[in-house]
Design an enzyme around this catalytic site. Structure first.
Site, PDB file in Angstrom:
ATOM      1  N   ASP A   1      -2.892 -17.851   1.199  1.00  0.00           N
ATOM      2  CA  ASP A   1      -4.131 -18.353   0.575  1.00  0.00           C
ATOM      3  C   ASP A   1      -4.670 -19.554   1.362  1.00  0.00           C
ATOM      4  OD1 ASP A   1      -1.800 -19.605  -0.282  1.00  0.00           O
ATOM      5  OD2 ASP A   1      -2.592 -20.155  -2.242  1.00  0.00           O
TER       6      ASP A   1
ATOM      7  N   ASP B   1     -10.667  -9.316   7.486  1.00  0.00           N
ATOM      8  CA  ASP B   1     -12.079  -9.198   7.115  1.00  0.00           C
ATOM      9  C   ASP B   1     -12.766 -10.559   7.092  1.00  0.00           C
ATOM     10  OD1 ASP B   1     -11.949  -6.489   6.980  1.00  0.00           O
ATOM     11  OD2 ASP B   1     -12.857  -6.321   4.987  1.00  0.00           O
TER      12      ASP B   1
ATOM     13  N   TYR C   1       0.825  -1.212   0.000  1.00  0.00           N
ATOM     14  CA  TYR C   1       0.000   0.000   0.000  1.00  0.00           C
ATOM     15  C   TYR C   1       0.862   1.266   0.000  1.00  0.00           C
ATOM     16  CZ  TYR C   1      -3.994  -3.022   1.112  1.00  0.00           C
ATOM     17  OH  TYR C   1      -4.968  -3.992   1.077  1.00  0.00           O
TER      18      TYR C   1
ATOM     19  N   LYS D   1       3.427 -15.391   1.252  1.00  0.00           N
ATOM     20  CA  LYS D   1       3.394 -16.173   0.016  1.00  0.00           C
ATOM     21  C   LYS D   1       4.832 -16.417  -0.432  1.00  0.00           C
ATOM     22  CE  LYS D   1       0.371 -16.837  -2.722  1.00  0.00           C
ATOM     23  NZ  LYS D   1      -0.213 -18.168  -3.075  1.00  0.00           N
TER      24      LYS D   1
ATOM     25  N   ASP E   1      -5.215  -7.209   5.600  1.00  0.00           N
ATOM     26  CA  ASP E   1      -6.449  -6.523   5.245  1.00  0.00           C
ATOM     27  C   ASP E   1      -7.523  -7.562   4.906  1.00  0.00           C
ATOM     28  OD1 ASP E   1      -8.200  -4.572   4.543  1.00  0.00           O
ATOM     29  OD2 ASP E   1      -7.042  -3.763   2.864  1.00  0.00           O
TER      30      ASP E   1
END
Ligand code: NAD
Length: 368
Positions: A225, A253, A141, A192, A249
């Site tokens: 993942d 959620d 970001y 990852k 993020d």
């Protein structure tokens, strides 16, 4: 008696409504002899209306001096077209940046009384208590270059840059390991590494910090993942999950929705430890926004905001018994069926924001 300085920034929409309920709880603890000093200031659209900025310099210096900041919510249709630099969210971003809040803590707790509000089966979520620790100030970001470039042939290329330095991974790893020691002593680090250099690097740094400083804590590495999948399959396998800004993020959620409603979710953002006092700068806020659709109607669920104060008791003030007591009071109120509309059982009567605050104070009283 130790004095704890709290800055209250209620903000816009339902922010002031849910903050009023926190003030009741603070008042109750104060009557019981705890030294809370509170100040209140403006943030977001209300600060823009008063000062032309989403947070004033005076409010910022109060935030710097406070032991903890409690933040309600900002924004609303009234300010949708104000200049970008002074939009309501800019107040929150400045607080995060100036206070150096690099660690975002989001607990996902499923109260037994609300297990049926989750989209997952009761047995998967009932009694769930996990913590997602998200790196908040680095990663993709913020990394440069970050641009959309037009090439010679007229086509375009877009770039975001995932970038982490050693110290950024070290300090978030330490926050996660520290937290795990106070919980069930397990950290799952998500990245990852199979496709990203920053993932390889993240795993190396977390492994090194674990070996050198936290070998008593269980550490597992998990691909982000797979972590998302496992969160939905069997979330109770996790205790603390630590991950970067982007994956955090998304994973936070997912974890949030395991527990039912937005009105139930508190969060904390912590900065670096002061080398002298050991105190961290800290901001506590509900995950939800200003909910303009229900603002001013007394319908908002104040539990996310009250739970955020509970996190301040635990993480800023070390008042663990008081934090546990508040958590128990919330659980008992929910179990008694006192609920706002967002979490009311089908067909049951919903109560208002103030009723929930009053019921929690009454429950605190009953426990003492
Ligand atoms: P929102 O979280 O405000 O609301 C989403 C939905 O959840 C709405 O239907 C709302 O009524 C409901 N809801 C939220 N909190 C609730 C509570 N405590 N009790 C009961 N119901 C609740 O998100 P949104 O509608 O996307 O955004 C509204 C405004 O809030 C926008 O201006 C947005 O920019 C802002 N926002 C601010 C923050 C923040 O201050 N940190 C976060 C998200 C959104």
């Amino acid at each position: 008696m130790a004095t704890h300085k709290l800055l209250l920034l209620p903000g816009d929409g339902i922010g002031p409504e849910v903050m009023r309920e926190v003030e009741k709880i603070v008042g109750w603890f104060r009557k019981r002899g705890l030294g809370f000093e509170t100040e209140t200031d403006l943030v977001g659209g209300s600060a823009y209306d008063a000062h032309g900025a989403a947070i004033s310099d005076a409010a910022m210096s109060r935030a710097q001096e406070a032991d903890a900041v409690l933040f309600g919510a900002v924004g609303g249709p009234k300010w949708d077209s104000v200049p970008y630099a002074v939009r309501p969210e800019a107040g929150l971003l400045r607080l995060r940046k100036d206070l150096g809040l690099f660690a975002n803590l989001r607990p996902a707790i499923c109260y037994p009384a609300l297990a049926d509000a989750s989209s997952l089966k009761r047995e998967v979520v009932e009694g769930l208590d996990i913590m997602i620790v998200r790196e908040l100030t680095g990663g993709v970001y913020f990394g440069e270059p970050k641009e959309i470039v037009t090439l010679e042939d007229g086509s375009q290329r877009a770039v975001d840059t995932q970038l982490y330095h050693t110290h950024e991974v070290e300090r978030i790893a330490r926050v996660a390991f520290d937290l795990a020691r106070k919980r069930r002593n397990k950290v799952s680090s998500a990245e990852k590494m199979n496709v990203m250099k920053t993932g390889v690097f993240w795993r190396q740094v977390v492994t090194r910090i674990h070996k050198a400083e936290f070998s008593d804590v269980e550490l597992e590495h998990v691909l982000a993942d797979n972590c998302a999948m496992q969160l939905v399959r069997w979330p109770k396998q996790f205790d603390v999950i630590v991950t970067d800004n982007l994956f955090g993020d998304i994973l936070s959620d997912i974890a949030a929705m395991l527990t039912g409603s937005l009105g139930m979710l508190p969060s904390a953002s912590l900065g670096a430890e002061d080398p002298v006092t050991g105190q961290r700068k800290a901001l506590y806020e509900p995950v939800h926004g200003s909910a303009p659709d229900i603002a001013g109607k007394g319908l908002a669920n104040p539990i996310a905001m009250i739970g955020s104060f509970g996190m301040a008791l635990r993480y800023s003030f070390g008042l663990l018994d008081e934090a546990d007591r508040l958590d128990r009071a919330i659980a008992n109120v929910l179990a008694s069926g006192t609920r706002t509309k967002d979490i009311a059982a089908p067909g049951a009567n919903a109560v208002g924001t103030q009723d929930v605050g009053d019921a929690i104070v009454k429950e605190l009283e009953a426990q003492s």
